[in-house]
Enzyme design. Structure first.
Site, PDB file in Angstrom:
ATOM      1  N   PHE A  73     -79.545  27.930 -39.870  1.00 19.62           N
ATOM      2  CA  PHE A  73     -79.392  27.400 -41.229  1.00 19.62           C
ATOM      3  C   PHE A  73     -79.867  25.959 -41.360  1.00 19.62           C
ATOM      4  O   PHE A  73     -80.182  25.506 -42.456  1.00 19.62           O
ATOM      5  CB  PHE A  73     -77.947  27.539 -41.730  1.00 19.62           C
ATOM      6  N   GLY A 122     -83.323  24.921 -43.196  1.00 22.59           N
ATOM      7  CA  GLY A 122     -83.470  24.711 -44.628  1.00 22.59           C
ATOM      8  C   GLY A 122     -82.321  23.962 -45.268  1.00 22.59           C
ATOM      9  O   GLY A 122     -82.335  23.707 -46.470  1.00 22.59           O
ATOM     10  N   HIS A 123     -81.302  23.559 -44.495  1.00 21.08           N
ATOM     11  CA  HIS A 123     -80.106  22.924 -45.087  1.00 21.08           C
ATOM     12  C   HIS A 123     -79.697  21.715 -44.264  1.00 21.08           C
ATOM     13  O   HIS A 123     -78.705  21.785 -43.535  1.00 21.08           O
ATOM     14  CB  HIS A 123     -78.962  23.928 -45.130  1.00 21.08           C
ATOM     15  N   PHE A 124     -80.237  20.667 -44.274  1.00 21.78           N
ATOM     16  CA  PHE A 124     -81.468  20.213 -44.921  1.00 21.78           C
ATOM     17  C   PHE A 124     -82.367  19.704 -43.820  1.00 21.78           C
ATOM     18  O   PHE A 124     -81.862  19.070 -42.901  1.00 21.78           O
ATOM     19  CB  PHE A 124     -81.158  19.111 -45.934  1.00 21.78           C
ATOM     20  N   VAL A 138     -76.983  19.535 -42.495  1.00 25.99           N
ATOM     21  CA  VAL A 138     -75.567  19.641 -42.829  1.00 25.99           C
ATOM     22  C   VAL A 138     -75.191  21.125 -42.783  1.00 25.99           C
ATOM     23  O   VAL A 138     -75.894  21.962 -43.356  1.00 25.99           O
ATOM     24  CB  VAL A 138     -75.282  19.074 -44.243  1.00 25.99           C
TER      25      VAL A 138
END
Length: 151
Positions: free
Chosen positions: A45, A48-50, A55
Site C-alpha cells: 500500500f 500509492g499511499h503516499f 502513511v
C-alpha cells in the site's frame, strides 16, 4: 497465550498482502488480545499511499484490529483451534467512533489491543486500540458477525 505466524495462519483465512497480524503477544480467549504488526516500507500500500510521504491507511489499522478480534473467535477456552473454525466466516459489519491520532509510518511497530465487550454465537462487539511506542494512534469500536459457510 502467545501465537506465532503459524498459529495465526491456522486461525485466520487472510494471506499476504492482507494478513495484518505478525504475532500475538498475549491472548485471554473471550476477553482480550494484544497483537503486533511490524510496518515495513515493503508493504504494497505504500506504493500509492503516499509515494513521497508513506502513511499506513487508517482503514488497514482498523482491519488489523478486526483480524486481532477474529483470533478470539477461532480460539477455544484452552487456547486451541475451535472445532468449527473451518466452517465459519468472520465479517466486520460495523465500525463506530473510529479516531486516528497520528500517522503510522514505515518502521513503526503497531501494537493492537482489543477487548471483548459482548460475545455471542452470531454477533461480537469489541473495543480496539492501536499504539506505537506506547502512544495511541487509533481507536475504534468494532462489530463482527460470525456466519456459517454452509448458509
Amino acid at each position: 497465550m502467545e501465537l506465532d505466524i503459524k498459529g495465526i495462519m491456522e486461525r485466520l483465512p487472510h494471506r499476504y498482502p492482507m494478513l495484518l497480524i505478525d504475532r500475538v503477544l498475549e491472548m485471554v480467549p473471550g476477553k482480550s488480545i494484544v497483537a503486533v504488526k511490524n510496518v515495513s516500507i515493503n508493504e504494497p500500500f505504500f506504493n500509492g499511499h503516499f509515494p513521497h510521504h508513506p502513511v499506513m491507511p487508517g482503514v488497514l489499522i482498523v482491519e488489523a484490529m478486526a483480524q486481532a478480534s477474529a483470533l478470539f473467535s477461532f480460539t477455544d477456552d484452552n487456547g486451541g483451534l475451535k472445532a468449527d473454525a473451518g466452517k465459519t466466516a468472520y465479517y466486520l459489519v460495523g465500525i463506530d467512533g473510529a479516531r486516528f491520532r497520528r500517522p503510522v509510518v514505515p518502521g513503526d511497530q503497531l501494537r493492537i489491543e482489543v477487548e471483548a465487550e459482548r460475545l455471542s454465537r452470531t454477533i461480537c462487539k469489541y473495543q480496539g486500540r492501536a499504539l506505537v511506542d506506547g502512544q495511541l494512534v487509533a481507536e475504534a469500536k468494532l462489530m463482527c458477525a460470525i456466519r456459517s459457510l454452509e448458509e
